[in-house]
Design a protein around this motif. Sequence first.
Motif, short mmCIF file in Angstrom:
data_model
loop_
_atom_site.label_atom_id
_atom_site.label_comp_id
_atom_site.label_asym_id
_atom_site.label_seq_id
_atom_site.Cartn_x
_atom_site.Cartn_y
_atom_site.Cartn_z
N SER A 186 0.75 -1.37 -0.04
CA SER A 186 -0.04 0.05 0.04
C SER A 186 0.81 1.23 -0.02
O SER A 186 0.54 2.03 -0.68
N TYR A 187 1.84 1.44 0.83
CA TYR A 187 2.62 2.48 0.84
C TYR A 187 3.38 2.68 -0.35
O TYR A 187 3.61 3.49 -1.05
N THR A 188 4.24 1.52 -0.99
CA THR A 188 5.00 1.77 -1.86
C THR A 188 4.20 1.89 -3.35
O THR A 188 4.66 3.06 -4.00
N GLN B 105 3.88 2.94 -9.37
CA GLN B 105 2.91 3.38 -9.94
C GLN B 105 2.66 3.17 -11.37
O GLN B 105 1.79 2.57 -11.97
N ASP B 106 3.94 3.38 -12.26
CA ASP B 106 4.06 2.95 -13.41
C ASP B 106 3.70 1.27 -13.76
O ASP B 106 3.12 1.12 -14.72
N VAL B 107 4.33 0.52 -12.85
CA VAL B 107 4.18 -0.93 -13.03
C VAL B 107 2.61 -1.27 -12.84
O VAL B 107 2.23 -2.23 -13.66
N SER C 122 -1.85 -3.15 -15.66
CA SER C 122 -3.30 -3.03 -15.39
C SER C 122 -3.67 -4.10 -14.06
O SER C 122 -4.41 -4.72 -14.03
N ILE C 123 -2.79 -3.94 -13.14
CA ILE C 123 -3.01 -4.29 -11.61
C ILE C 123 -3.69 -3.24 -10.72
O ILE C 123 -3.73 -2.38 -10.70
N ASP D 258 13.43 7.00 -9.78
CA ASP D 258 11.91 6.95 -9.79
C ASP D 258 11.53 5.74 -8.71
O ASP D 258 10.23 5.55 -8.24
N PHE D 259 12.53 5.44 -7.97
CA PHE D 259 12.19 4.47 -6.67
C PHE D 259 12.06 5.22 -5.61
O PHE D 259 11.53 4.38 -4.47
#
Length: 417
Positions: A18-20, A28-30, A35-36, A64-65
């Motif tokens: 949830s935090y990540t 967020q891009d992943v 489409s997760i 980005d991490f």
Amino acid sequence: MQESDQKTQWQKIQQQLSYTFRTSKFYQDVLQQNSIQVDNIISYEEFSKLPITTKEQLQQYNEDFISIPQQDIIDHVTTSGTLGEPVSFYLNEYDLERLAENESRSFKLAGITKHDKVLITTTLDRRFMAGMAYFLGLRKLGAGAIRTGGGLPGLQWESIFRFKPKYIIAVPSFLLKLIQYAEENQIDYRNSSIQSAICIGEPLRTSNFELNSLGQRISSLWDIELFSTYASTEMATAFTECNQHQGNHVQEDLIYTEILDQDGKHVADGEIGELVVTPLNVQSMPLIRFATGDILTYTDTPCNCGRKGRRLGPVIGRKQQKIKLKGTSLYPQHIIEILNRFNELENFIIEVSLNEIGGDQLKILIPESFREIESLKEHLKAFLNVLPEISFEDSKTLQQLKFPASSRKPKIFYDLR
């Protein structure tokens, strides 16, 4: 793992997810690209379907991490760069406290208490996370820390006899250098205060938890207890042996581990696979299902020390360092172990490159003064089933290759492919 412990761990995984996904641009891009739906990840089964995060992605999308404001970063470190350019890593106050907690527990596993003194022979500079972690862990534990840093055998022995530490934190091959220095300078090292060594950076045991050749050589010269550890900057977590020496304990509330085969399926207890990790309670640079590249085994059977939970075996090799020589598959650590068994050979470097047709070419560099060349060839044929090229180098060059000025640990294997 007991059902209650598994439930607690799953709650921590959900909190980390949830935090990540809320704070990390990369993840967020992943989610968007695959489409997760985060709400659909409600069990280990759904979790295991999330994409693997690779070292290449961490390197390419490094910034980005980051999941916290830049002004909250208080420690800047890098990976060792074993498989390429070092990767930047960042920690805030919360992550440093987590690091201290992890190391404090790890030292307790090895028997260290607040009444003990510990000699730290690893660097606290050079952007090295582990050196800071050792100090913070000892500080949290309340033990005494003696920060001598790397190298300088004379200073190490002077510090040992001055402060009388019971434990030493060191790379195994550096313990051999300390022994050699002591013997050359008539230092009675066998009667020093040191009783145990927390060994880092190099494998110390075989897959059945016996001391490997390097560990046996140290033990034959210096009767101290050797504790194996395993860690990396990306994991921000250390795995350490207890006094039973039957694998490195996983602190399962701090990290979730998966050992996967080439198809991404979890292997059975005792089988070989790649370690994939999800560090828990991390804020600055969280990683989800990060592929370490390290090949090892594990066991979930309870330890004789009474602790339950997973234990990891020693690293057998790195996935990207696999060598194919004349139809035989080899890992650098296997070659190192075979060479360490040949006691007449005290120093060597392993190089792998590509030949003119794109195949792997293996070369072993040995000292010019070495005379047992035919015996060494027979030894290699017997244990490797193939014979690498053997080349002579002067001792000074070999020493410089093994301990490069820019490296934080010995470098025995060079991958030039």
